[in-house]
Design a protein around this motif. Structure first.
Motif, PDB file in Angstrom:
ATOM      1  N   LEU A   1      53.695  39.418  47.013  1.00 11.61           N
ATOM      2  CA  LEU A   1      54.268  39.753  45.713  1.00 11.61           C
ATOM      3  C   LEU A   1      55.050  41.064  45.795  1.00 11.61           C
ATOM      4  O   LEU A   1      56.182  41.155  45.315  1.00 11.61           O
ATOM      5  CB  LEU A   1      53.146  39.863  44.670  1.00 11.61           C
ATOM      6  CG  LEU A   1      53.541  40.382  43.287  1.00 11.61           C
ATOM      7  CD1 LEU A   1      54.582  39.495  42.624  1.00 11.61           C
ATOM      8  CD2 LEU A   1      52.305  40.485  42.377  1.00 11.61           C
ATOM      9  N   LEU A   2      54.457  42.071  46.436  1.00 13.05           N
ATOM     10  CA  LEU A   2      55.133  43.365  46.479  1.00 13.05           C
ATOM     11  C   LEU A   2      56.423  43.309  47.282  1.00 13.05           C
ATOM     12  O   LEU A   2      57.422  43.910  46.903  1.00 13.05           O
ATOM     13  CB  LEU A   2      54.209  44.445  47.051  1.00 13.05           C
ATOM     14  CG  LEU A   2      53.152  44.967  46.078  1.00 13.05           C
ATOM     15  CD1 LEU A   2      52.373  46.111  46.707  1.00 13.05           C
ATOM     16  CD2 LEU A   2      53.770  45.405  44.757  1.00 13.05           C
TER      17      LEU A   2
ATOM     18  N   HIS B   1      52.296  35.433  36.111  1.00 10.11           N
ATOM     19  CA  HIS B   1      51.607  35.205  37.383  1.00 10.11           C
ATOM     20  C   HIS B   1      50.228  34.617  37.126  1.00 10.11           C
ATOM     21  O   HIS B   1      49.596  34.943  36.125  1.00 10.11           O
ATOM     22  CB  HIS B   1      51.474  36.539  38.127  1.00 10.11           C
ATOM     23  CG  HIS B   1      51.253  36.410  39.610  1.00 10.11           C
ATOM     24  ND1 HIS B   1      50.073  35.923  40.126  1.00 10.11           N
ATOM     25  CD2 HIS B   1      52.034  36.700  40.677  1.00 10.11           C
ATOM     26  CE1 HIS B   1      50.155  35.926  41.458  1.00 10.11           C
ATOM     27  NE2 HIS B   1      51.338  36.387  41.811  1.00 10.11           N
TER      28      HIS B   1
ATOM     29  N   GLY C   1      46.220  40.759  36.557  1.00  9.25           N
ATOM     30  CA  GLY C   1      46.529  42.078  37.100  1.00  9.25           C
ATOM     31  C   GLY C   1      47.796  42.128  37.927  1.00  9.25           C
ATOM     32  O   GLY C   1      48.207  43.220  38.348  1.00  9.25           O
TER      33      GLY C   1
ATOM     34  N   HIS D   1      50.334  44.504  36.620  1.00  4.69           N
ATOM     35  CA  HIS D   1      49.814  45.859  36.833  1.00  4.69           C
ATOM     36  C   HIS D   1      50.153  46.322  38.253  1.00  4.69           C
ATOM     37  O   HIS D   1      50.610  47.449  38.475  1.00  4.69           O
ATOM     38  CB  HIS D   1      48.305  45.833  36.600  1.00  4.69           C
ATOM     39  CG  HIS D   1      47.648  47.174  36.572  1.00  4.69           C
ATOM     40  ND1 HIS D   1      47.308  47.848  37.723  1.00  4.69           N
ATOM     41  CD2 HIS D   1      47.295  47.972  35.552  1.00  4.69           C
ATOM     42  CE1 HIS D   1      46.759  48.997  37.398  1.00  4.69           C
ATOM     43  NE2 HIS D   1      46.739  49.104  36.094  1.00  4.69           N
ATOM     44  N   LEU D   2      49.939  45.438  39.221  1.00  6.78           N
ATOM     45  CA  LEU D   2      50.253  45.748  40.619  1.00  6.78           C
ATOM     46  C   LEU D   2      51.741  46.046  40.775  1.00  6.78           C
ATOM     47  O   LEU D   2      52.135  47.012  41.431  1.00  6.78           O
ATOM     48  CB  LEU D   2      49.839  44.568  41.513  1.00  6.78           C
ATOM     49  CG  LEU D   2      50.153  44.672  43.006  1.00  6.78           C
ATOM     50  CD1 LEU D   2      49.288  45.737  43.679  1.00  6.78           C
ATOM     51  CD2 LEU D   2      49.947  43.329  43.709  1.00  6.78           C
TER      52      LEU D   2
ATOM     53  N   HIS E   1      54.202  49.893  41.571  1.00  3.26           N
ATOM     54  CA  HIS E   1      55.056  50.046  42.745  1.00  3.26           C
ATOM     55  C   HIS E   1      56.550  50.009  42.455  1.00  3.26           C
ATOM     56  O   HIS E   1      57.346  49.991  43.382  1.00  3.26           O
ATOM     57  CB  HIS E   1      54.703  48.986  43.789  1.00  3.26           C
ATOM     58  CG  HIS E   1      53.364  49.218  44.431  1.00  3.26           C
ATOM     59  ND1 HIS E   1      52.198  48.699  43.920  1.00  3.26           N
ATOM     60  CD2 HIS E   1      53.002  49.958  45.502  1.00  3.26           C
ATOM     61  CE1 HIS E   1      51.178  49.098  44.662  1.00  3.26           C
ATOM     62  NE2 HIS E   1      51.643  49.852  45.627  1.00  3.26           N
TER      63      HIS E   1
END
Lengths: 303, 425
Positions: free
Chosen positions: A84-85, A103, A107, A110-111, A115
């Motif tokens: 995801l990141l 998603h 969370g 939030h993640l 970032h």
């Protein structure tokens, strides 16, 4: 990460901000909006199938003059197993001004927010929250009632797995409503009572509906039946389907709401869905206004 | 070669020892101890104001080698162990390949001899590949040096399998370690089932997914006479079951992690995967119960379940990220907090970190008696420091204790008479 620059959930959302968003939506309802987000680019990152929410965000963004880029599950990098990141970093590099995330993992927005340096809007994360849905529901109620304070709202269905239930019980209890949660014991853990003093639990539909001002019906996924949360669709319908006969227990002018997608004849009967009390279609219309308010606040006012 | 630890507080619960004095090490053994028996000079470490204890033994560590060297290696893991005051670690078999045969056990021991900064005691798998289907070569692994057996990370769901393993291992007098978790009850969960999980919208792991397995295993240990060791005990119900079984004379022992002694589910920071481990951080009452269980000896040992993971693995959606946190370097100050809070005596603490692990797994060490191996931990119970995982000697950084203000720190770790760790002063 500063939550004031994002919309990740109703929890942690300051009451003045809630009121501001509802007020903005009200203004957009009266006056056609200026193209106040012209030149902005919004990324819609949808890791879960969604028709109504994604379209609603798209329409909202375009009505404010923003450009949208949609990336949905099935898109190549997601399918290929990129994290995801990494996906977010890549897309962020394409000069986006905000990211809307849907998603299946609680969370995930939030993640993402931790970032990136642009506003993140939670468009539904796992079993956690769906804040724009709760805001549009509150907005819808307020179009028919002067205040939410003192109302009794019954939320019926699969509470355990519902992000709509979580966001709504947080928002409506904060605004002074009494929220009754109702569903089979397996889908309504007692821990839900810990959310607020204004929340109560019942496994009995009649009890939930008695004197209610608002009846919010949630979809029941048949997947839950396979996991043995309840024995059969027939038994669910027999115990929890909101029919016109049962609805008589509620106040005569009770509003009937459903976040969709709705399965007629299962959690709600067709005549209830189409009754004059039903504001289900209006919810969709209000969704665009609320999402315009959210985008305007996050992308337009803080820039 | 002599090494003298001068003027320390010699503290050894295995012989009810607590007095100021000197400890004399000759070669790899403790030779003598007593008040003022050695003159200052070369080979002397001034231990004034410090506690000199038998070396700590961690019954539950994931060294990740072979197969996951990007997370940890025998070299880095034992270096982190030494920094935390551990002179020996039991290495769990969930490597790739799984340590389920004598060759793999021997390989691990060879790596440890070559590169280890602490002793490594292999734990062999109970079943081939830890798949729970066929018993692994317990006898051959024991011959090669395994000290216990476990399918850690996975429970042995088949009750007949665990029963046979208890019977078979009892011939060697070795413990069977159970990662107690009923997979049907825990399926899909990523934190403790409770109000916090409901709030975060995360699927819950019920406390009874552990206790139900603990109950089953205690019954089977009682039936077979085998030794069951419950790994990372985390719930009040599990403590109650073990306490009751021990009173009945069942051969049961248990360990608890420093994090279950310190944190509970309410402490889980929003979607911070450094708070995700298995078993998960439980409720406040569970935490109180494991502290009480450790204090009264129901829980024999403190073990870290040191579970290193790479940053990219932890920086994921909470429900996708792997379970586990590092623990070797934070164990001592975390357990010392219980001592300063009055929950635990210093004697019980050192017993749980050193003497008890040696006793229940039949390992050398855990004592300062003359003639025993010179495995010694010297710590300053009052040293204030801030934990920064960036300075960790482990390869991984996944700790929920980042930037915690700690009191108590290992200053010297001695393995077989050799100083393997000296704290930067």
């Amino acid at each position: 990460m500063d939550t004031a620059h994002h919309l990740l959930g109703i929890e942690g959302l300051a009451t003045p901000r809630i009121e501001h968003l509802l007020e903005l939506a009200r203004q957009f309802q009266i006056a056609p909006p200026p193209r106040s987000l012209a030149g902005k680019r919004l990324l819609l990152l949808f890791y879960e199938a969604s028709t109504r929410t994604r379209t609603s965000f798209e329409v909202a963004a375009r009505r404010l003059g923003a450009e949208t880029v949609s990336v949905t599950a099935g898109a190549s990098s997601i399918e290929k197993g990129e994290s995801l990141l990494d996906t977010v970093y890549t897309l962020r590099a394409m000069a986006v001004d905000g990211i809307v995330v849907r998603h299946s993992s609680s969370g995930a927005p939030h993640l993402v927010a931790c970032h990136v340096d642009v506003p993140v809007v939670n468009a539904g994360d796992g079993m956690h929250e769906h804040p724009t849905q709760a805001l549009l529901d509150a907005f819808t109620i307020l179009r028919h009632r002067p205040s939410i304070e003192g109302l009794t709202v019954a939320i019926i269905g699969d509470i355990l797995h519902s992000r709509v239930a979580r966001s709504n019980l947080l928002l409506l209890s904060r605004l002074g409503a009494h929220v009754r949660l109702c569903g089979p014991r397996t889908l309504l853990p007692p821990e839900f009572a810990a959310f607020s003093d204004r929340v109560s639990l019942t496994y009995d539909l009649e009890e939930a509906l008695a004197g209610a001002d608002v009846v919010m019906v949630l979809r029941i996924q048949m997947e839950r039946m396979r996991e043995s949360f309840f024995p059969s669709e027939a038994e669910y319908v027999a115990r929890y389907s909101v029919t016109s006969e049962r609805l008589r227990a509620a106040r005569p002018d009770a509003l009937v709401m459903h976040p969709g997608p709705m399965i007629r004849g299962v959690e709600i009967s067709a005549d209830v869905a189409d009754s004059p009390q039903s504001v289900i279609r209006e919810q969709v219309e209000n969704g665009v206004l609320i999402r315009m308010a959210v985008l305007r606040e996050l992308l337009g006012e803080t820039a | 070669m002599n090494l003298i630890l001068k003027n320390g507080r010699l503290f050894d619960p295995s012989q009810n020892l607590d007095r100021i004095g000197d400890l004399v090490i000759q070669d790899d053994r403790i030779r003598d101890l007593g008040p003022d028996i050695a003159a200052p000079g070369p080979g002397v470490i001034d231990c004034t104001g410090l506690i000199v204890a038998p070396g700590f033994i961690d019954l539950h560590v994931h060294l990740r080698e072979p197969g996951f060297e990007y997370k940890e290696t025998v070299e880095s893991g034992t270096r982190a162990a030494a920094a935390g005051g551990f002179t020996a670690v039991c290495a769990m078999p969930n490597t790739n390949p799984v340590n389920d045969n004598a060759g793999a056990t021997a390989y691990l021991l060879a790596r440890a001899r070559e590169l280890g900064h602490a002793r490594v005691y292999p734990v062999g798998a109970i079943t081939e590949g830890s798949r729970g289907e066929r018993m692994a070569a317990l006898g051959a692994m024991r011959q090669a040096g395994a000290v216990a057996f476990s399918d850690d990370g996975k429970p042995v769901m088949n009750a007949q399998m665990i029963r046979r393993a208890l019977e078979y291992a009892s011939m060697f007098n070795l413990p069977i370690i159970e990662h107690a978790e009923d997979l049907h009850l825990s399926a899909g969960g990523s934190m403790h089932a409770g109000p916090r999980a409901i709030q975060l919208g995360l699927r819950g792991i019920s406390g009874n997914s552990e206790a139900a397995m603990v109950a089953r295993d205690l019954l089977l240990a009682e039936e077979t006479g085998g030794h069951i060791h419950i790994a990372h005990l985390s719930t009040a119900a599990s403590v109650r079951l073990v306490r009751e079984a021990k009173a009945r004379g069942v051969r049961a022992t248990a360990e608890v992690t420093p994090h279950h002694l310190t944190l509970c589910d309410d402490d889980v920071a929003a979607y911070d995967t450094n708070f995700k481990m298995n078993p998960p951080l439980r409720g406040a009452q569970d935490r109180a119960a494991v502290i009480a269980g450790l204090a009264d000896g129901t829980i024999d040992a403190v073990a870290t379940d040191h579970a290193p993971h790479a940053a990219h693995e932890k920086q994921q959606e909470f429900d996708r990220a792997p379970f586990g946190i590092t623990g070797l370097e934070t164990a001592l100050p975390l357990v010392l907090r219980l001592v300063s809070d009055g929950h635990l005596t210093l004697a019980r603490m050192v017993d749980a970190l050193s003497c008890a692990p040696a006793r229940i797994f039949h390992l050398e060490g855990g004592s300062l008696k003359p003639g025993t191996p010179a495995d010694v931990t010297v710590f300053d119970p009052d040293c204030n420091w801030i934990y920064d995982p960036a300075e960790s000697l482990s390869k991984s950084r996944n700790s929920p204790f980042t930037q915690w203000q700690f009191r108590g720190r290992t200053l010297y770790t001695i393995v077989g008479g050799r100083v393997v760790f000296t704290a930067r002063q």
